[in-house]
Scaffold this motif. Structure first.
Motif, mmCIF file in Angstrom:
data_model
loop_
_atom_site.group_PDB
_atom_site.id
_atom_site.type_symbol
_atom_site.label_atom_id
_atom_site.label_comp_id
_atom_site.label_asym_id
_atom_site.label_seq_id
_atom_site.Cartn_x
_atom_site.Cartn_y
_atom_site.Cartn_z
ATOM 1 N N PRO A 58 2.333 -11.402 -0.331
ATOM 2 C CA PRO A 58 3.145 -12.165 0.612
ATOM 3 C C PRO A 58 3.752 -13.378 -0.095
ATOM 4 C CG PRO A 58 0.996 -11.645 1.561
ATOM 5 C CD PRO A 58 0.929 -11.258 0.103
ATOM 6 N N ALA A 59 4.957 -13.731 0.269
ATOM 7 C CA ALA A 59 5.636 -14.855 -0.387
ATOM 8 C C ALA A 59 4.818 -16.135 -0.263
ATOM 9 C CB ALA A 59 7.023 -15.038 0.226
ATOM 10 N N ALA A 60 4.256 -16.381 0.914
ATOM 11 C CA ALA A 60 3.484 -17.604 1.123
ATOM 12 C C ALA A 60 2.258 -17.656 0.216
ATOM 13 C CB ALA A 60 3.059 -17.717 2.587
ATOM 14 N N THR A 61 1.643 -16.495 -0.029
ATOM 15 C CA THR A 61 0.470 -16.453 -0.896
ATOM 16 C C THR A 61 0.844 -16.805 -2.331
ATOM 17 O OG1 THR A 61 -0.562 -14.754 0.490
ATOM 18 C CG2 THR A 61 -1.414 -15.009 -1.745
ATOM 19 N N VAL A 76 13.790 -18.335 -5.337
ATOM 20 C CA VAL A 76 13.661 -17.374 -4.239
ATOM 21 C C VAL A 76 12.423 -16.527 -4.527
ATOM 22 C CG1 VAL A 76 14.704 -15.411 -3.050
ATOM 23 C CG2 VAL A 76 16.139 -17.297 -3.825
ATOM 24 N N VAL A 77 11.570 -16.345 -3.524
ATOM 25 C CA VAL A 77 10.401 -15.475 -3.663
ATOM 26 C C VAL A 77 10.617 -14.257 -2.773
ATOM 27 C CG1 VAL A 77 7.903 -15.246 -3.460
ATOM 28 C CG2 VAL A 77 8.894 -17.457 -4.094
ATOM 29 N N LEU A 78 10.701 -13.092 -3.393
ATOM 30 C CA LEU A 78 10.828 -11.828 -2.674
ATOM 31 C C LEU A 78 9.438 -11.216 -2.604
ATOM 32 C CD1 LEU A 78 14.095 -10.543 -4.400
ATOM 33 C CD2 LEU A 78 13.880 -11.792 -2.236
ATOM 34 N N GLY A 79 8.756 -11.424 -1.481
ATOM 35 C CA GLY A 79 7.392 -10.964 -1.302
ATOM 36 C C GLY A 79 7.332 -9.569 -0.712
ATOM 37 N N HIS A 80 6.145 -8.959 -0.773
ATOM 38 C CA HIS A 80 5.959 -7.602 -0.260
ATOM 39 C C HIS A 80 7.025 -6.662 -0.804
ATOM 40 C CE1 HIS A 80 2.607 -8.381 2.392
ATOM 41 N NE2 HIS A 80 3.246 -9.355 2.993
ATOM 42 N N TYR A 81 7.285 -6.761 -2.100
ATOM 43 C CA TYR A 81 8.236 -5.891 -2.796
ATOM 44 C C TYR A 81 9.664 -6.066 -2.296
ATOM 45 C CZ TYR A 81 3.945 -3.679 -4.365
ATOM 46 O OH TYR A 81 2.707 -3.459 -4.912
ATOM 47 N N VAL A 100 0.139 -0.114 8.709
ATOM 48 C CA VAL A 100 -0.754 -0.858 7.812
ATOM 49 C C VAL A 100 -2.088 -1.209 8.488
ATOM 50 C CG1 VAL A 100 -1.054 -2.973 6.480
ATOM 51 C CG2 VAL A 100 1.093 -1.714 6.329
ATOM 52 N N PRO A 101 -2.086 -1.868 9.647
ATOM 53 C CA PRO A 101 -3.386 -2.178 10.269
ATOM 54 C C PRO A 101 -4.159 -0.922 10.675
ATOM 55 C CG PRO A 101 -1.569 -2.744 11.742
ATOM 56 C CD PRO A 101 -0.966 -2.451 10.413
ATOM 57 N N ARG A 102 -3.449 0.152 11.005
ATOM 58 C CA ARG A 102 -4.146 1.393 11.364
ATOM 59 C C ARG A 102 -4.866 1.978 10.153
ATOM 60 N NH1 ARG A 102 1.031 3.774 14.734
ATOM 61 N NH2 ARG A 102 0.847 2.376 16.537
ATOM 62 N N ALA A 103 -4.180 1.972 9.013
ATOM 63 C CA ALA A 103 -4.814 2.471 7.790
ATOM 64 C C ALA A 103 -5.982 1.574 7.385
ATOM 65 C CB ALA A 103 -3.784 2.546 6.666
ATOM 66 N N GLU A 104 -5.785 0.267 7.507
ATOM 67 C CA GLU A 104 -6.843 -0.671 7.126
ATOM 68 C C GLU A 104 -8.091 -0.489 7.983
ATOM 69 O OE1 GLU A 104 -7.502 -5.461 6.304
ATOM 70 O OE2 GLU A 104 -5.581 -4.731 7.045
ATOM 71 N N ALA A 105 -7.890 -0.176 9.263
ATOM 72 C CA ALA A 105 -9.026 0.016 10.162
ATOM 73 C C ALA A 105 -9.872 1.222 9.755
ATOM 74 C CB ALA A 105 -8.522 0.184 11.598
ATOM 75 N N GLU A 106 -9.258 2.196 9.102
ATOM 76 C CA GLU A 106 -9.984 3.395 8.695
ATOM 77 C C GLU A 106 -10.641 3.266 7.318
ATOM 78 O OE1 GLU A 106 -7.963 7.118 9.175
ATOM 79 O OE2 GLU A 106 -6.776 6.394 10.869
ATOM 80 N N LEU A 107 -10.268 2.233 6.581
ATOM 81 C CA LEU A 107 -10.755 2.115 5.207
ATOM 82 C C LEU A 107 -12.273 1.935 5.089
ATOM 83 C CD1 LEU A 107 -7.982 0.106 3.334
ATOM 84 C CD2 LEU A 107 -8.858 2.380 2.770
ATOM 85 N N LYS A 124 -3.036 -7.714 3.113
ATOM 86 C CA LYS A 124 -1.823 -8.400 2.679
ATOM 87 C C LYS A 124 -0.777 -8.439 3.791
ATOM 88 C CE LYS A 124 -0.727 -7.658 -1.709
ATOM 89 N NZ LYS A 124 -0.413 -6.979 -2.999
ATOM 90 N N ALA A 125 -1.233 -8.266 5.024
ATOM 91 C CA ALA A 125 -0.393 -8.343 6.225
ATOM 92 C C ALA A 125 0.572 -7.165 6.313
ATOM 93 C CB ALA A 125 0.354 -9.671 6.299
ATOM 94 N N ARG A 126 1.500 -7.042 5.370
ATOM 95 C CA ARG A 126 2.448 -5.920 5.374
ATOM 96 C C ARG A 126 2.008 -4.798 4.454
ATOM 97 N NH1 ARG A 126 7.097 -7.482 7.918
ATOM 98 N NH2 ARG A 126 7.082 -9.685 8.444
ATOM 99 N N ALA A 127 0.829 -4.925 3.891
ATOM 100 C CA ALA A 127 0.253 -3.909 3.023
ATOM 101 C C ALA A 127 -1.250 -4.142 2.981
ATOM 102 C CB ALA A 127 0.853 -3.995 1.620
ATOM 103 N N VAL A 128 -1.968 -3.133 2.474
ATOM 104 C CA VAL A 128 -3.413 -3.293 2.285
ATOM 105 C C VAL A 128 -3.749 -2.726 0.910
ATOM 106 C CG1 VAL A 128 -3.900 -1.111 3.515
ATOM 107 C CG2 VAL A 128 -5.704 -2.819 3.223
ATOM 108 N N ALA A 129 -4.504 -3.487 0.137
ATOM 109 C CA ALA A 129 -4.824 -3.104 -1.237
ATOM 110 C C ALA A 129 -6.317 -2.824 -1.377
ATOM 111 C CB ALA A 129 -4.403 -4.209 -2.198
#
Length: 256
Positions: A58-61, A76-81, A100-107, A124-129
């Protein structure tokens, strides 16, 4: 490089964050930018068309882990790819993808079923690593995870982005190459440099070559990833080498 040096006002300097401006560490939350990087980037930002950080974070991170970055002129920060953009103190982005949150819930259940120890999930809000660096066998854990995570990503309309001891589930339709290409066109750049360290940066390398602009690709070298070094015009020794190269560039601008 000659085009960048002779016409800095037309140059875009693009940079990855982790492994490029910040050393790789076992806990991604503990990463911190190289202490000399903000000052060097500020020198460059005052002379070039734009400095753009293109990151999966995330850009803020990236800004939190890089104290002083917000003061880099024109950054300029281009976050989340590239799905997210920070500029002039403001962040703009589309709504987070529901997959993303659905996949994260199953991890947690998935990781438990695989019996993997020391594997860490990063929201990562818009992604999960899924990180394996703290596992007793990081490479082995990564190999075990590839197929199950690919199936989980497909189930929720996501794609898997491989990295240095990490597999990231994120939305399709954007990568560092696409984000960089759009930015170069937006700014009507006349030359470009991109610096990266990981497999996700290969798309940005491709974008430099496809742009038709005078361009140079730089690899922040490591023993973990060799594919990028094989494709780079210049290879330096990790973030320390990146900062040294950028410092030399800023000094050359000053002399000219």
């Amino acid at each position: 490089m000659e085009a960048i040096l002779s016409d800095p006002a037309g140059a875009v300097i693009g940079l990855d964050f982790d492994g490029t401006l910040s050393p790789i560490v076992p806990d991604p939350a503990a990463a911190v930018i190289h202490p000399k990087a903000p000052e060097v980037l500020a020198d460059l930002g005052a002379r070039v068309l734009a400095v753009a950080i293109v990151t999966g974070r995330p850009a803020a991170t990236a800004l939190e882990l890089g104290p002083g970055l917000a003061d880099v002129p024109g950054l300029v920060v281009l976050g989340h790819y590239g799905f997210e953009r920070w500029e002039d103190g403001r962040i703009s982005a589309p709504p987070p993808p529901p997959g993303v949150p659905r996949a994260e819930a199953e991890l947690p259940l998935l990781l438990d079923s695989l019996g993997l120890a020391g594997v860490r999930v990063e929201d990562k809000a818009r992604a999960v690593a899924v990180h394996t660096r703290r596992s007793p066998d990081p490479e082995g854990a990564l190999a075990v995870l590839r197929e199950p995570l690919a199936k989980l990503a497909e189930k929720h309309g996501l794609v898997v982005e491989p990295g240095r001891m990490v597999l990231e589930l994120r939305p399709p339709g954007m990568d560092k190459g696409h984000a960089l290409s759009l930015f170069l066109a937006e700014r009507a750049a006349r030359s470009v440099m991109f610096v990266g360290d990981d497999l996700g940066d290969l798309a940005a390398f491709d974008a430099v070559r496809a742009s038709g602009l005078p361009g140079v690709t730089v690899c922040s070298g490591s023993a973990e990833v060799t594919a990028l070094a094989e494709r780079a015009d210049i290879v330096v020794d990790g973030p320390e080498g990146v900062v040294a190269l950028l410092g030399e560039l800023a000094s050359a601008f000053s002399r000219s």
